[in-house]
Write a protein that holds these residues in place. Structure first.
Motif, mmCIF file in Angstrom:
data_model
loop_
_atom_site.group_PDB
_atom_site.id
_atom_site.type_symbol
_atom_site.label_atom_id
_atom_site.label_comp_id
_atom_site.label_asym_id
_atom_site.label_seq_id
_atom_site.Cartn_x
_atom_site.Cartn_y
_atom_site.Cartn_z
ATOM 1 N N THR A 94 15.449 7.373 -53.936
ATOM 2 C CA THR A 94 16.121 8.074 -52.798
ATOM 3 C C THR A 94 17.275 8.536 -53.096
ATOM 4 N N LEU A 95 18.029 8.410 -54.154
ATOM 5 C CA LEU A 95 19.361 8.843 -54.446
ATOM 6 C C LEU A 95 19.412 10.243 -54.904
ATOM 7 N N TYR A 96 18.130 10.666 -54.755
ATOM 8 C CA TYR A 96 17.891 12.156 -54.863
ATOM 9 C C TYR A 96 17.421 12.892 -53.822
ATOM 10 N N ALA A 97 17.424 12.183 -52.519
ATOM 11 C CA ALA A 97 17.261 12.895 -51.289
ATOM 12 C C ALA A 97 18.034 14.011 -50.779
ATOM 13 N N SER A 98 17.092 14.733 -50.471
ATOM 14 C CA SER A 98 17.478 16.241 -49.817
ATOM 15 C C SER A 98 17.389 16.282 -48.360
ATOM 16 N N THR A 99 18.507 16.281 -47.594
ATOM 17 C CA THR A 99 18.347 16.291 -46.200
ATOM 18 C C THR A 99 18.764 17.806 -45.566
ATOM 19 N N LYS A 100 18.566 18.725 -46.274
ATOM 20 C CA LYS A 100 19.186 20.023 -45.898
ATOM 21 C C LYS A 100 18.208 20.493 -44.488
ATOM 22 N N LYS A 101 17.092 20.280 -44.576
ATOM 23 C CA LYS A 101 16.362 20.718 -43.579
ATOM 24 C C LYS A 101 15.435 19.736 -42.921
ATOM 25 N N GLY A 102 15.443 19.870 -41.773
ATOM 26 C CA GLY A 102 14.553 18.671 -40.669
ATOM 27 C C GLY A 102 15.477 17.481 -40.961
ATOM 28 N N ASN A 103 14.640 16.439 -40.502
ATOM 29 C CA ASN A 103 15.043 15.196 -40.287
ATOM 30 C C ASN A 103 14.239 14.322 -41.326
ATOM 31 N N ARG A 104 13.485 14.637 -42.084
ATOM 32 C CA ARG A 104 12.460 14.053 -42.808
ATOM 33 C C ARG A 104 12.915 14.487 -44.303
ATOM 34 N N PRO A 105 13.739 13.371 -45.242
ATOM 35 C CA PRO A 105 14.544 13.696 -46.396
ATOM 36 C C PRO A 105 13.087 14.080 -47.320
ATOM 37 N N ALA A 160 20.008 2.988 -59.599
ATOM 38 C CA ALA A 160 19.752 4.071 -60.400
ATOM 39 C C ALA A 160 18.958 5.242 -59.982
ATOM 40 N N GLY A 161 18.999 6.468 -60.042
ATOM 41 C CA GLY A 161 18.007 7.628 -59.738
ATOM 42 C C GLY A 161 18.104 8.389 -60.833
ATOM 43 N N PHE A 162 16.882 8.921 -61.264
ATOM 44 C CA PHE A 162 16.859 9.926 -62.186
ATOM 45 C C PHE A 162 16.221 11.343 -61.825
ATOM 46 N N ALA A 163 16.576 12.304 -62.636
ATOM 47 C CA ALA A 163 16.046 13.683 -62.345
ATOM 48 C C ALA A 163 15.405 13.916 -63.466
ATOM 49 N N ALA A 164 14.505 14.985 -63.429
ATOM 50 C CA ALA A 164 13.583 15.464 -64.517
ATOM 51 C C ALA A 164 14.383 15.949 -65.689
ATOM 52 N N ASP A 165 15.369 16.387 -65.627
ATOM 53 C CA ASP A 165 16.332 16.921 -66.690
ATOM 54 C C ASP A 165 17.120 16.115 -67.352
ATOM 55 N N ASP A 166 17.123 14.577 -66.896
ATOM 56 C CA ASP A 166 18.223 13.881 -67.593
ATOM 57 C C ASP A 166 17.888 13.762 -69.090
ATOM 58 N N THR A 167 18.838 13.469 -69.862
ATOM 59 C CA THR A 167 18.877 13.354 -71.269
ATOM 60 C C THR A 167 19.062 12.126 -72.059
ATOM 61 N N GLU A 168 18.827 11.695 -72.885
ATOM 62 C CA GLU A 168 19.257 10.566 -73.601
ATOM 63 C C GLU A 168 20.868 10.528 -73.754
ATOM 64 N N GLU A 169 21.557 11.533 -73.916
ATOM 65 C CA GLU A 169 22.874 11.788 -73.744
ATOM 66 C C GLU A 169 23.631 11.318 -72.235
ATOM 67 N N ASP A 170 22.757 11.720 -71.305
ATOM 68 C CA ASP A 170 23.156 11.301 -70.075
ATOM 69 C C ASP A 170 23.123 9.972 -69.885
ATOM 70 N N LEU A 171 22.047 9.242 -70.288
ATOM 71 C CA LEU A 171 21.816 7.839 -69.948
ATOM 72 C C LEU A 171 22.834 7.069 -70.898
ATOM 73 N N LYS A 172 23.277 7.465 -72.204
ATOM 74 C CA LYS A 172 24.146 6.706 -73.101
ATOM 75 C C LYS A 172 25.728 6.930 -72.360
ATOM 76 N N TRP A 173 25.904 8.084 -71.838
ATOM 77 C CA TRP A 173 27.304 8.476 -71.344
ATOM 78 C C TRP A 173 27.372 7.483 -70.083
ATOM 79 N N LEU A 174 26.530 7.419 -69.007
ATOM 80 C CA LEU A 174 26.513 6.521 -68.105
ATOM 81 C C LEU A 174 26.723 5.031 -68.496
#
Length: 150
Positions: A80-91, A31-45
């Motif tokens: 690490t589920l929120y890794a962005s690999t758009k630029k370069g080789n270091r997420p 499980a990975g979390f973003a700053a804008d996750d809400t109680e509703e998101d958690l309940k739904w999942l």
């Protein structure tokens, strides 16, 4: 919130050589979390995971949920589920919630999973160096994101 769901015959997490959590038949949840996750998101999942029909019935069809098979659940935090690999080789992990935000979200998600299942779930330790082992059954692996509810 992003989650990787793996149907397992067994799974365990070790921290410094000691088993912190383990399950037999059931689910391993990363499980990975973003700053804008809400109680509703958690309940739904939590509700979706508990009711997800990914276990085989007597005829070999995936018709049963983890609740139906009285399976167990192991929840591991995984920024690490929120890794962005758009630029370069270091997420980059800039999209992952910082610990001050994600720890309470993780703890609340665990509570909601316990409520949905009607029994305790196993966990890792937030922020620890964990060694996760599993025997993926199927294999069945599903990725869900609360940003894609519809």
């Amino acid at each position: 919130m992003r989650i990787v769901i793996q149907r397992v015959s067994q799974a365990a997490v070790e921290i410094e050589g000691n088993v912190k959590g383990q399950v037999g038949l059931g689910l391993l949840l990363l499980a990975g979390f973003a700053a804008d996750d809400t109680e509703e998101d958690l309940k739904w999942l939590a509700g979706k995971v508990a009711g997800l029909r990914i276990f085989s019935d007597a005829e070999g069809k995936m018709n049963l949920s983890v609740k139906d098979v009285d399976g167990d659940v192991l929840v591991i935090s995984q920024f690490t589920l929120y890794a962005s690999t758009k630029k370069g080789n270091r997420p980059s992990y800039i999209n992952a919630a910082p610990p001050a935000v994600s720890v309470p979200l993780y703890e609340r998600f665990v509570e909601l999973m316990e409520d949905a299942l009607g029994k305790p779930v196993q966990t890792g330790e937030f922020g620890a160096d964990m060694k996760v082992s599993l025997l993926n059954d199927g294999p069945v692996t599903i990725v869900m994101d609360t940003k894609n509810k519809e």
